[in-house]
Design a protein around this motif. Structure first.
Motif, PDB file in Angstrom:
ATOM      1  N   LEU A 114      22.980  43.167  46.540  1.00 39.41           N
ATOM      2  CA  LEU A 114      24.291  43.650  46.930  1.00 39.41           C
ATOM      3  C   LEU A 114      24.169  44.912  47.779  1.00 39.41           C
ATOM      4  O   LEU A 114      23.571  45.902  47.357  1.00 39.41           O
ATOM      5  CB  LEU A 114      25.120  43.936  45.678  1.00 39.41           C
ATOM      6  CG  LEU A 114      26.613  44.159  45.896  1.00 39.41           C
ATOM      7  CD1 LEU A 114      27.292  42.854  46.285  1.00 39.41           C
ATOM      8  CD2 LEU A 114      27.261  44.713  44.647  1.00 39.41           C
ATOM      9  N   LEU A 115      24.746  44.876  48.972  1.00 35.00           N
ATOM     10  CA  LEU A 115      24.750  46.035  49.860  1.00 35.00           C
ATOM     11  C   LEU A 115      25.941  46.947  49.591  1.00 35.00           C
ATOM     12  O   LEU A 115      25.852  48.161  49.766  1.00 35.00           O
ATOM     13  CB  LEU A 115      24.779  45.584  51.323  1.00 35.00           C
ATOM     14  CG  LEU A 115      23.538  44.850  51.825  1.00 35.00           C
ATOM     15  CD1 LEU A 115      23.789  44.271  53.207  1.00 35.00           C
ATOM     16  CD2 LEU A 115      22.341  45.784  51.840  1.00 35.00           C
ATOM     17  N   GLY A 116      27.046  46.344  49.177  1.00 33.59           N
ATOM     18  CA  GLY A 116      28.228  47.148  48.911  1.00 33.59           C
ATOM     19  C   GLY A 116      29.456  46.289  48.668  1.00 33.59           C
ATOM     20  O   GLY A 116      29.453  45.088  48.946  1.00 33.59           O
ATOM     21  N   VAL A 117      30.496  46.929  48.145  1.00 32.57           N
ATOM     22  CA  VAL A 117      31.763  46.265  47.843  1.00 32.57           C
ATOM     23  C   VAL A 117      32.889  47.174  48.294  1.00 32.57           C
ATOM     24  O   VAL A 117      32.836  48.391  48.089  1.00 32.57           O
ATOM     25  CB  VAL A 117      31.921  45.979  46.330  1.00 32.57           C
ATOM     26  CG1 VAL A 117      33.225  45.223  46.057  1.00 32.57           C
ATOM     27  CG2 VAL A 117      30.727  45.206  45.794  1.00 32.57           C
ATOM     28  N   LYS A 118      33.907  46.568  48.892  1.00 36.49           N
ATOM     29  CA  LYS A 118      35.065  47.337  49.347  1.00 36.49           C
ATOM     30  C   LYS A 118      36.340  46.589  48.976  1.00 36.49           C
ATOM     31  O   LYS A 118      36.401  45.367  49.104  1.00 36.49           O
ATOM     32  CB  LYS A 118      34.995  47.528  50.861  1.00 36.49           C
ATOM     33  CG  LYS A 118      36.106  48.385  51.429  1.00 36.49           C
ATOM     34  CD  LYS A 118      35.892  48.603  52.924  1.00 36.49           C
ATOM     35  CE  LYS A 118      36.893  49.604  53.470  1.00 36.49           C
ATOM     36  NZ  LYS A 118      36.671  49.856  54.905  1.00 36.49           N
ATOM     37  N   THR A 119      37.345  47.310  48.531  1.00 37.06           N
ATOM     38  CA  THR A 119      38.633  46.702  48.220  1.00 37.06           C
ATOM     39  C   THR A 119      39.476  46.642  49.484  1.00 37.06           C
ATOM     40  O   THR A 119      39.694  47.655  50.152  1.00 37.06           O
ATOM     41  CB  THR A 119      39.382  47.521  47.155  1.00 37.06           C
ATOM     42  OG1 THR A 119      38.549  47.635  45.993  1.00 37.06           O
ATOM     43  CG2 THR A 119      40.687  46.855  46.768  1.00 37.06           C
ATOM     44  N   LEU A 120      39.933  45.440  49.816  1.00 31.02           N
ATOM     45  CA  LEU A 120      40.762  45.254  51.003  1.00 31.02           C
ATOM     46  C   LEU A 120      42.246  45.233  50.674  1.00 31.02           C
ATOM     47  O   LEU A 120      43.075  45.638  51.481  1.00 31.02           O
ATOM     48  CB  LEU A 120      40.374  43.952  51.714  1.00 31.02           C
ATOM     49  CG  LEU A 120      38.921  43.840  52.171  1.00 31.02           C
ATOM     50  CD1 LEU A 120      38.696  42.496  52.833  1.00 31.02           C
ATOM     51  CD2 LEU A 120      38.561  44.973  53.114  1.00 31.02           C
ATOM     52  N   LYS A 121      42.589  44.735  49.487  1.00 28.23           N
ATOM     53  CA  LYS A 121      43.998  44.633  49.101  1.00 28.23           C
ATOM     54  C   LYS A 121      44.097  44.649  47.586  1.00 28.23           C
ATOM     55  O   LYS A 121      43.277  44.026  46.907  1.00 28.23           O
ATOM     56  CB  LYS A 121      44.603  43.342  49.657  1.00 28.23           C
ATOM     57  CG  LYS A 121      46.107  43.221  49.460  1.00 28.23           C
ATOM     58  CD  LYS A 121      46.668  41.978  50.146  1.00 28.23           C
ATOM     59  CE  LYS A 121      46.258  40.714  49.419  1.00 28.23           C
ATOM     60  NZ  LYS A 121      46.902  39.488  49.951  1.00 28.23           N
ATOM     61  N   GLN A 122      45.085  45.353  47.056  1.00 31.25           N
ATOM     62  CA  GLN A 122      45.270  45.396  45.608  1.00 31.25           C
ATOM     63  C   GLN A 122      46.673  45.909  45.295  1.00 31.25           C
ATOM     64  O   GLN A 122      47.318  46.512  46.149  1.00 31.25           O
ATOM     65  CB  GLN A 122      44.215  46.290  44.955  1.00 31.25           C
ATOM     66  CG  GLN A 122      44.191  47.727  45.454  1.00 31.25           C
ATOM     67  CD  GLN A 122      45.180  48.636  44.782  1.00 31.25           C
ATOM     68  OE1 GLN A 122      45.460  48.468  43.596  1.00 31.25           O
ATOM     69  NE2 GLN A 122      45.731  49.600  45.512  1.00 31.25           N
ATOM     70  N   SER A 123      47.129  45.645  44.087  1.00 31.43           N
ATOM     71  CA  SER A 123      48.444  46.138  43.650  1.00 31.43           C
ATOM     72  C   SER A 123      48.349  46.672  42.221  1.00 31.43           C
ATOM     73  O   SER A 123      49.287  46.565  41.441  1.00 31.43           O
ATOM     74  CB  SER A 123      49.490  45.019  43.735  1.00 31.43           C
ATOM     75  OG  SER A 123      49.064  43.868  43.015  1.00 31.43           O
ATOM     76  N   GLU A 124      47.184  47.236  41.886  1.00 32.99           N
ATOM     77  CA  GLU A 124      46.957  47.731  40.537  1.00 32.99           C
ATOM     78  C   GLU A 124      47.727  49.033  40.290  1.00 32.99           C
ATOM     79  O   GLU A 124      48.262  49.654  41.210  1.00 32.99           O
ATOM     80  CB  GLU A 124      45.463  47.940  40.295  1.00 32.99           C
ATOM     81  CG  GLU A 124      44.618  46.680  40.473  1.00 32.99           C
ATOM     82  CD  GLU A 124      45.020  45.559  39.540  1.00 32.99           C
ATOM     83  OE1 GLU A 124      44.510  45.510  38.415  1.00 32.99           O
ATOM     84  OE2 GLU A 124      45.859  44.722  39.937  1.00 32.99           O
ATOM     85  N   THR A 125      47.780  49.460  39.038  1.00 35.03           N
ATOM     86  CA  THR A 125      48.540  50.644  38.649  1.00 35.03           C
ATOM     87  C   THR A 125      47.986  51.901  39.326  1.00 35.03           C
ATOM     88  O   THR A 125      46.806  52.210  39.179  1.00 35.03           O
ATOM     89  CB  THR A 125      48.489  50.830  37.120  1.00 35.03           C
ATOM     90  OG1 THR A 125      48.888  49.610  36.488  1.00 35.03           O
ATOM     91  CG2 THR A 125      49.407  51.969  36.691  1.00 35.03           C
ATOM     92  N   PRO A 126      48.836  52.635  40.069  1.00 37.39           N
ATOM     93  CA  PRO A 126      48.361  53.871  40.716  1.00 37.39           C
ATOM     94  C   PRO A 126      47.772  54.840  39.695  1.00 37.39           C
ATOM     95  O   PRO A 126      48.304  55.013  38.604  1.00 37.39           O
ATOM     96  CB  PRO A 126      49.639  54.438  41.337  1.00 37.39           C
ATOM     97  CG  PRO A 126      50.517  53.251  41.557  1.00 37.39           C
ATOM     98  CD  PRO A 126      50.233  52.329  40.391  1.00 37.39           C
TER      99      PRO A 126
END
Length: 203
Positions: A114-126
């Protein structure tokens, strides 16, 4: 000038205005589209070291077989190459978090690391699961260098579930969903390696 002449003049002026607007938009549309592609490219490709590829990965989408996985769905993939040889694969994954869908971009090198992970879209609790959207993200960086079997299957879980990873504080469901999606993507890469990296890789 009578009323009929005024109406004709207004119609002609309106037609000229509409035509001019159309021509201007038509002329600049390719430039706008190119700029947007560049922005999208920078946003997506910052997971990869800039010297690790010399192609345009987003212009080489991959067909993904069996993209509905155990805990997530793969939406699309891309291949990064350098000097004609594959260097990494990017997989866009969607999983279900606490408040809705989470879209992740997961970068994997040709050896399955794994080189990396990025979140592109989410609606989780601020302030809780929503922290997954922060970039750079210290929690997501913990997974860099991991692979399908490092740790083993049982290790790909939260510590509270007898796994190896801490959770985002106050966001157990979000953390579980992301961990499972990352492991899904690594497993998929391992099982479809040749399809994903292509036949040009020297053995």
């Amino acid at each position: 000038m009578n009323r009929t002449s005024s109406i004709v003049t207004l119609v002609l002026l309106a037609s000229v205005g509409v035509g001019t607007t159309y021509l201007v938009q038509h002329a600049i549309a390719p430039h706008i589209a190119a700029e947007q592609r560049l922005i999208d490219s920078r946003n997506l490709l910052d997971l990869l070291p800039s010297d690790s590829y010399d192609n345009q990965p987003l212009e080489q989408p991959l067909n993904l077989d069996s993209s509905a996985l155990a805990n997530s769905t793969l939406l699309i993939g891309y291949r990064a190459t350098k000097a004609g040889q594959p260097s990494a694969v990017l997989l866009r994954s969607q999983t279900l978090g606490y408040a809705g869908s989470i879209d992740l971009l997961i970068a994997i090198d040709i050896n399955g690391k794994l080189l990396g992970v990025k979140t592109l879209k989410q609606s989780e609790t601020p302030g809780l699961g929503g922290k997954i959207a922060e970039w750079p993200n210290s929690w997501l960086q913990v997974f860099s260098g991991k692979s399908r079997n490092e740790p083993g299957d049982s290790g790909w879980a939260l510590k509270k579930d007898q796994g190896q990873f801490d959770q985002i504080a106050g966001a157990t469901m979000t953390s579980r969903a992301v961990i499972n999606a990352i492991h899904d993507a690594l497993r998929y890469f391992d099982e479809h390696r040749q399809q994903l990296i292509g036949s040009s890789l020297h053995e």
